[in-house]
Enzyme design. Structure first.
Site, PDB file in Angstrom:
ATOM      1  N   SER A 240      -5.983  42.794   7.005  1.00  0.00           N
ATOM      2  CA  SER A 240      -4.916  42.216   6.171  1.00  0.00           C
ATOM      3  C   SER A 240      -4.531  40.820   6.661  1.00  0.00           C
ATOM      4  CB  SER A 240      -3.689  43.135   6.125  1.00  0.00           C
ATOM      5  OG  SER A 240      -3.270  43.480   7.414  1.00  0.00           O
ATOM      6  N   HIS A 270      -7.768  51.018   6.856  1.00  0.00           N
ATOM      7  CA  HIS A 270      -6.701  50.126   7.345  1.00  0.00           C
ATOM      8  C   HIS A 270      -5.355  50.756   6.953  1.00  0.00           C
ATOM      9  CE1 HIS A 270      -4.806  46.612   8.799  1.00  0.00           C
ATOM     10  NE2 HIS A 270      -5.085  45.741   7.843  1.00  0.00           N
ATOM     11  N   HIS A 317      -8.964  52.982  16.894  1.00  0.00           N
ATOM     12  CA  HIS A 317      -8.567  51.608  16.584  1.00  0.00           C
ATOM     13  C   HIS A 317      -9.701  50.667  16.972  1.00  0.00           C
ATOM     14  CE1 HIS A 317      -6.188  47.912  16.350  1.00  0.00           C
ATOM     15  NE2 HIS A 317      -5.426  48.618  15.528  1.00  0.00           N
ATOM     16  N   ARG A 326       3.270  51.246  18.827  1.00  0.00           N
ATOM     17  CA  ARG A 326       3.974  51.421  17.544  1.00  0.00           C
ATOM     18  C   ARG A 326       4.065  52.908  17.216  1.00  0.00           C
ATOM     19  NH1 ARG A 326       0.153  47.761  13.936  1.00  0.00           N
ATOM     20  NH2 ARG A 326      -1.317  49.178  14.957  1.00  0.00           N
ATOM     21  N   ASP A 372      -0.311  54.674  12.221  1.00  0.00           N
ATOM     22  CA  ASP A 372      -0.333  55.413  10.961  1.00  0.00           C
ATOM     23  C   ASP A 372      -0.174  56.920  11.163  1.00  0.00           C
ATOM     24  OD1 ASP A 372      -0.644  53.175   9.302  1.00  0.00           O
ATOM     25  OD2 ASP A 372      -2.763  53.058   9.805  1.00  0.00           O
TER      26      ASP A 372
HETATM   27  N1  CMX Z   1     -12.085  60.165  13.734  1.00  0.00           N
HETATM   28  C1  CMX Z   1     -13.425  60.387  13.763  1.00  0.00           C
HETATM   29  N2  CMX Z   1     -14.332  59.461  14.072  1.00  0.00           N
HETATM   30  C2  CMX Z   1     -13.876  58.259  14.434  1.00  0.00           C
HETATM   31  C3  CMX Z   1     -12.496  57.957  14.470  1.00  0.00           C
HETATM   32  C4  CMX Z   1     -11.593  58.966  14.083  1.00  0.00           C
HETATM   33  N3  CMX Z   1     -10.279  58.749  14.016  1.00  0.00           N
HETATM   34  N4  CMX Z   1     -12.345  56.671  14.861  1.00  0.00           N
HETATM   35  C5  CMX Z   1     -13.584  56.188  15.049  1.00  0.00           C
HETATM   36  N5  CMX Z   1     -14.493  57.144  14.780  1.00  0.00           N
HETATM   37  C6  CMX Z   1     -15.967  56.998  14.757  1.00  0.00           C
HETATM   38  C7  CMX Z   1     -16.328  55.902  13.761  1.00  0.00           C
HETATM   39  O1  CMX Z   1     -16.334  56.402  12.429  1.00  0.00           O
HETATM   40  C8  CMX Z   1     -17.682  55.480  14.251  1.00  0.00           C
HETATM   41  O2  CMX Z   1     -18.611  56.452  13.835  1.00  0.00           O
HETATM   42  P1  CMX Z   1     -20.110  56.021  13.395  1.00  0.00           P
HETATM   43  O3  CMX Z   1     -20.734  55.480  14.639  1.00  0.00           O
HETATM   44  O4  CMX Z   1     -20.695  57.303  12.931  1.00  0.00           O
HETATM   45  O5  CMX Z   1     -19.957  55.001  12.317  1.00  0.00           O
HETATM   46  C9  CMX Z   1     -17.525  55.628  15.771  1.00  0.00           C
HETATM   47  O6  CMX Z   1     -16.420  56.526  15.985  1.00  0.00           O
HETATM   48  C10 CMX Z   1     -17.232  54.306  16.470  1.00  0.00           C
HETATM   49  O7  CMX Z   1     -16.098  53.702  15.857  1.00  0.00           O
HETATM   50  P2  CMX Z   1     -15.104  52.768  16.714  1.00  0.00           P
HETATM   51  O8  CMX Z   1     -15.900  51.610  17.208  1.00  0.00           O
HETATM   52  O9  CMX Z   1     -14.382  53.583  17.712  1.00  0.00           O
HETATM   53  O10 CMX Z   1     -14.043  52.342  15.627  1.00  0.00           O
HETATM   54  P3  CMX Z   1     -14.126  51.145  14.606  1.00  0.00           P
HETATM   55  O11 CMX Z   1     -13.663  49.905  15.291  1.00  0.00           O
HETATM   56  O12 CMX Z   1     -15.443  51.068  13.923  1.00  0.00           O
HETATM   57  O13 CMX Z   1     -13.062  51.594  13.503  1.00  0.00           O
HETATM   58  C11 CMX Z   1     -11.021  52.547  12.753  1.00  0.00           C
HETATM   59  C12 CMX Z   1     -11.689  51.607  13.774  1.00  0.00           C
HETATM   60  C13 CMX Z   1      -9.532  52.402  12.862  1.00  0.00           C
HETATM   61  C14 CMX Z   1     -11.471  52.131  11.357  1.00  0.00           C
HETATM   62  C15 CMX Z   1     -11.493  53.992  13.062  1.00  0.00           C
HETATM   63  O14 CMX Z   1     -11.006  54.373  14.334  1.00  0.00           O
HETATM   64  C16 CMX Z   1     -11.033  54.980  12.010  1.00  0.00           C
HETATM   65  O15 CMX Z   1     -11.725  55.173  10.993  1.00  0.00           O
HETATM   66  N6  CMX Z   1      -9.836  55.654  12.225  1.00  0.00           N
HETATM   67  C17 CMX Z   1      -9.289  56.525  11.234  1.00  0.00           C
HETATM   68  C18 CMX Z   1      -8.610  55.721  10.137  1.00  0.00           C
HETATM   69  C19 CMX Z   1      -7.334  55.052  10.662  1.00  0.00           C
HETATM   70  O16 CMX Z   1      -6.521  55.680  11.316  1.00  0.00           O
HETATM   71  N7  CMX Z   1      -7.170  53.777  10.323  1.00  0.00           N
HETATM   72  C20 CMX Z   1      -5.932  53.035  10.643  1.00  0.00           C
HETATM   73  C21 CMX Z   1      -6.112  51.995  11.745  1.00  0.00           C
HETATM   74  C22 CMX Z   1      -4.851  51.218  11.956  1.00  0.00           C
HETATM   75  C23 CMX Z   1      -4.656  50.227  10.841  1.00  0.00           C
HETATM   76  O17 CMX Z   1      -5.434  49.267  10.738  1.00  0.00           O
HETATM   77  O18 CMX Z   1      -3.764  50.422  10.025  1.00  0.00           O
END
Ligand code: CMX
Length: 445
Positions: A240, A270, A317, A326, A372
């Protein structure tokens, strides 16, 4: 000129030589290296943006202008009888880097008050939204529609010295921020309260007025202040913030830029995650017939979600590697104000259960909760149960930080953003490998 604008002008004059010196004398100094993994992997961690408004330490969490969130909540002035500070005070801090005095905050409260009347056509845009539009789509449209008000666009079209561009951007930013609570609450009224709009009360600060327009009694005013403050900024690389900055770098006006940032925030990875947390929790609750699950039952729900190829919303994250402060601030609020709330008990149980499971699964780099994971539970407790709306609340808060950044972008003359892309073949050459033939298997080392 308002006191805030005078202060900002001084800060800009002081800061400009620092940026100019870095650019002109030290522009060649290497800051970072880029790997193929980073290029394919969403540019994670590449140091390529500059902002002084907030900084995200992977282990400590966010600092606003050098202050931890805890310090921000302690230092900013509060309305009488409130636990949470004025949102307007946070804007002052983000914009100037100084903690405002009571009088300085009241000046900003007054500035926002004068600018809060929403043009009539914005209500018409909201009313005209097709059935089943997501509230974030409506929110984005409503903001975009106001582009015709832009003082910045008019000044730019008429011709303005680049050094002065921050001034009309400041005016636009304040005009927009002052209207967002009313726009958001009207969307809420339109979608979930049969259009029963409550008029803004100009004697109230943003937090209290938001609660008033949502029709919620105390302590929802403090819930709103807490919410807007913790969501305001998370340095510049998140989707964002980055989208807002990127669009503004074309010299698009604040309405175009903030509308775009709202679209970025609306994605499930996000800002939409706060809604997804509630959906997920409700599923668990339904399966449990409203009983609190045992630790083993909760573990099973978490594994079932992971095994079905989904992420656990509210956990993980891209930058943070510890529990998000937070999250902690909201958890403390829950422990004080709603410790027996059944959904909070679910969330608290998840805090115990999820991190060890994500560690055991071994994929997520950060097994800890982000903001979140808690947000929706607080809203639900105070009767805002329409979880589609939660990301709009996030958007109101996030606009404060992004608007402050965009004003500074123009003040420091940051140029059009334009990174360079490469082809897969170029990456293969850099890696020293030949392109694979169609159907060829990855050669084993
Ligand atoms: N549950 C399960 N798997 C997860 C996970 C979770 N909460 N968080 C990361 N992973 C997985 C990823 O999907 C990724 O899997 P693949 O290798 O199969 O693609 C792997 O772990 C590595 O990911 P990462 O490097 O740890 O995380 P990213 O930087 O790629 O993504 C985020 C970060 C937030 C998108 C991810 O942790 C996620 O999808 N979390 C759940 C959604 C969420 O809570 N989003 C809100 C974030 C805060 C915000 O921006 O508002």
């Amino acid at each position: 000129m308002s006191n805030l604008k005078i202060k900002l002008q001084q800060k800009i004059d002081e800061h400009r030589p620092r940026t100019q010196r870095l650019l002109h004398e030290f522009g060649h100094v290497v800051v970072d290296q880029v790997t193929i993994g980073q290029i394919i992997g969403g540019m994670r961690g590449i140091k390529s943006l500059v902002t002084d408004i907030s900084y995200l330490d992977p282990n400590e969490g966010i600092r606003y202008r050098g202050f931890t969130l805890q310090e921000v909540f302690e230092k900013l002035p509060k309305p009488k009888g409130s636990e949470m500070p004025f949102v307007e005070g946070l804007f002052y801090l983000l914009l100037t880097g100084d903690v405002p005095t009571d009088a300085e905050v009241m000046d900003v409260v007054d500035e926002f008050r004068k600018r809060r009347i929403v043009p009539r056509y914005v209500y018409e845009v909201i009313d005209a939204s097709p059935c089943c539009s997501h509230p974030m789509a409506i929110f984005s449209n409503a903001i975009l529609a106001m582009s015709r008000e832009s003082f910045f666009a008019k000044k730019h079209a008429a011709g303005i010295n680049k050094n002065n561009l921050w001034d009309p951007m400041y005016e636009d930013a304040l005009n927009l921020l002052a209207k967002l609570p009313e726009i958001a609450t009207y969307i809420h009224a339109k979608l979930y309260r049969e259009g029963k709009r409550i008029q803004s009360n100009p004697s109230l600060d943003i937090g209290a007025d938001f609660a008033h327009m949502m029709g919620k009694p105390k302590p929802y005013d403090d819930v709103s202040r807490l919410h807007f403050i913790i969501h305001a900024d998370h340095e510049s690389g998140n989707v964002s913030a980055h989208t807002g900055h990127l669009v503004a770098s074309t010299l698009a006006d604040i309405y175009m830029s903030i509308s775009s940032m709202v679209n970025g925030l609306a994605g499930p990875l996000h800002g939409l995650a706060n809604q997804e947390v509630l959906v997920w929790l409700q599923e668990v609750k339904d399966k449990m017939g409203d009983e609190i699950p045992t630790e083993d039952e909760m573990k099973q729900f978490v594994w079932d979600t992971l095994n079905s190829g989904q992420v656990i919303p509210g956990y993980g994250h891209a930058v943070l590697r510890k529990t998000d402060p937070r999250y902690t601030i909201q958890r403390d609020f829950c422990l004080k104000n709603m410790p027996n709330d059944p959904l909070f008990k679910y969330v608290d149980l998840l805090y115990k259960v999820v991190p060890p499971i994500l560690k055991e699964q071994g994929k997520a780099k950060n097994p800890w909760p982000n903001l979140d994971a808690q947000t929706g539970v607080i809203q639900w407790h105070y009767g805002v149960t329409e979880y589609d709306f939660y990301t709009v609340l996030f958007g109101v808060g996030r606009s404060i930080g992004i608007a402050a950044n965009i004003i500074w972008d123009r003040a420091l003359g940051y140029p059009l953003e334009r990174p360079k892309s490469v082809t897969t073949e170029m990456l293969e050459k850099i890696a020293g490998i030949r392109p694979m033939e169609p159907g060829e298997e990855i050669p084993s080392e």
